[in-house]
Design an enzyme around this catalytic site. Sequence first.
Site, PDB file in Angstrom:
ATOM      1  CG  ASP A  73     -32.793 -21.989 -41.858  1.00  0.00           C
ATOM      2  OD1 ASP A  73     -33.158 -22.399 -40.748  1.00  0.00           O
ATOM      3  OD2 ASP A  73     -31.626 -21.600 -42.094  1.00  0.00           O
TER       4      ASP A  73
ATOM      5  NE  ARG B 208     -27.515 -24.539 -56.515  1.00  0.00           N
ATOM      6  CZ  ARG B 208     -28.081 -23.761 -55.610  1.00  0.00           C
ATOM      7  NH1 ARG B 208     -29.140 -24.183 -54.957  1.00  0.00           N
ATOM      8  NH2 ARG B 208     -27.590 -22.581 -55.331  1.00  0.00           N
TER       9      ARG B 208
HETATM   10  P1  IMP Z   1     -34.724 -18.631 -45.199  1.00  0.00           P
HETATM   11  O1  IMP Z   1     -34.953 -17.272 -45.746  1.00  0.00           O
HETATM   12  O2  IMP Z   1     -33.758 -18.639 -44.050  1.00  0.00           O
HETATM   13  O3  IMP Z   1     -35.976 -19.406 -44.883  1.00  0.00           O
HETATM   14  O4  IMP Z   1     -33.873 -19.374 -46.270  1.00  0.00           O
HETATM   15  C1  IMP Z   1     -34.314 -20.183 -47.234  1.00  0.00           C
HETATM   16  C2  IMP Z   1     -33.137 -20.441 -48.165  1.00  0.00           C
HETATM   17  O5  IMP Z   1     -31.922 -20.640 -47.423  1.00  0.00           O
HETATM   18  C3  IMP Z   1     -33.355 -21.707 -48.932  1.00  0.00           C
HETATM   19  O6  IMP Z   1     -34.016 -21.474 -50.146  1.00  0.00           O
HETATM   20  C4  IMP Z   1     -31.946 -22.215 -49.133  1.00  0.00           C
HETATM   21  O7  IMP Z   1     -31.371 -21.637 -50.274  1.00  0.00           O
HETATM   22  C5  IMP Z   1     -31.184 -21.717 -47.942  1.00  0.00           C
HETATM   23  N1  IMP Z   1     -31.039 -22.772 -46.904  1.00  0.00           N
HETATM   24  C6  IMP Z   1     -31.631 -22.824 -45.687  1.00  0.00           C
HETATM   25  N2  IMP Z   1     -31.275 -23.929 -45.004  1.00  0.00           N
HETATM   26  C7  IMP Z   1     -30.455 -24.617 -45.825  1.00  0.00           C
HETATM   27  C8  IMP Z   1     -29.767 -25.882 -45.699  1.00  0.00           C
HETATM   28  O8  IMP Z   1     -29.838 -26.631 -44.708  1.00  0.00           O
HETATM   29  N3  IMP Z   1     -28.998 -26.242 -46.771  1.00  0.00           N
HETATM   30  C9  IMP Z   1     -28.894 -25.484 -47.896  1.00  0.00           C
HETATM   31  N4  IMP Z   1     -29.507 -24.320 -48.061  1.00  0.00           N
HETATM   32  C10 IMP Z   1     -30.286 -23.884 -47.033  1.00  0.00           C
END
Ligand code: IMP
Length: 180
Positions: free
Chosen positions: A103, A165
């Site tokens: 994300d 999950r």
């Molecule tokens: P990042 O560090 O923002 O890239 O986050 C990655 C982590 O955020 C993932 O491993 C998920 O645990 C969580 N995450 C990001 N987007 C979502 C979503 O749409 N649903 C659920 N968890 C999310």
Amino acid sequence: MLENDIKKILISQEEIVEKSKELGQRLTEEYDGKNPLLVGILKGSIPFMAELIKHIDTHIETEFMVVSSYHGGTESSGSVKIIKDLDTDVAGRDVIFIEDIIDTGRTLKELKELFEFRQAGSIRIATMLDKPEGRVVEIDADYTCFTIPNEFVVGFGLDYNENYRNLPYVGVLKEEIYSN
Ligand code: IMP
Ligand code: MG
């Protein structure tokens, strides 16, 4: 039933299995003879990693890390915490991170930097889902199964406050679930 909380199914189980198979075959070719270390990021990567490794037909090793960036809710908190580290030395190893979703990119950017510091031989990222619109740091996956719009999704490992999950597909929750 969990299904009652889902507004729409974004990606079906069949589609995930099919893409995992394609990726597994690709990794088989690209990593044959290299004994790569697949590092699953708990807990979200479990169903995807379980599916993926069944389609890799060469020697691999698996490890897991617990990393936390969301502390409940649907917005990234902006800080990445390593809760459980590896038990293995990664120096010289060909590492493939396995993620449920990218994300903001913060989690994988920090992990990649950490593994560069630890002198991994090579580092690649395989993710089930990519939300490129959510990105706040520069990082890209080397292998992406599905690119999705900037929506909060659950299922196939992805949670909302630790629930959902276990859904066998990726879906979008109904708004009323968040407002409860
Ligand atoms: P990042 O560090 O923002 O890239 O986050 C990655 C982590 O955020 C993932 O491993 C998920 O645990 C969580 N995450 C990001 N987007 C979502 C979503 O749409 N649903 C659920 N968890 C999310
Ligand atoms: Mg996660």
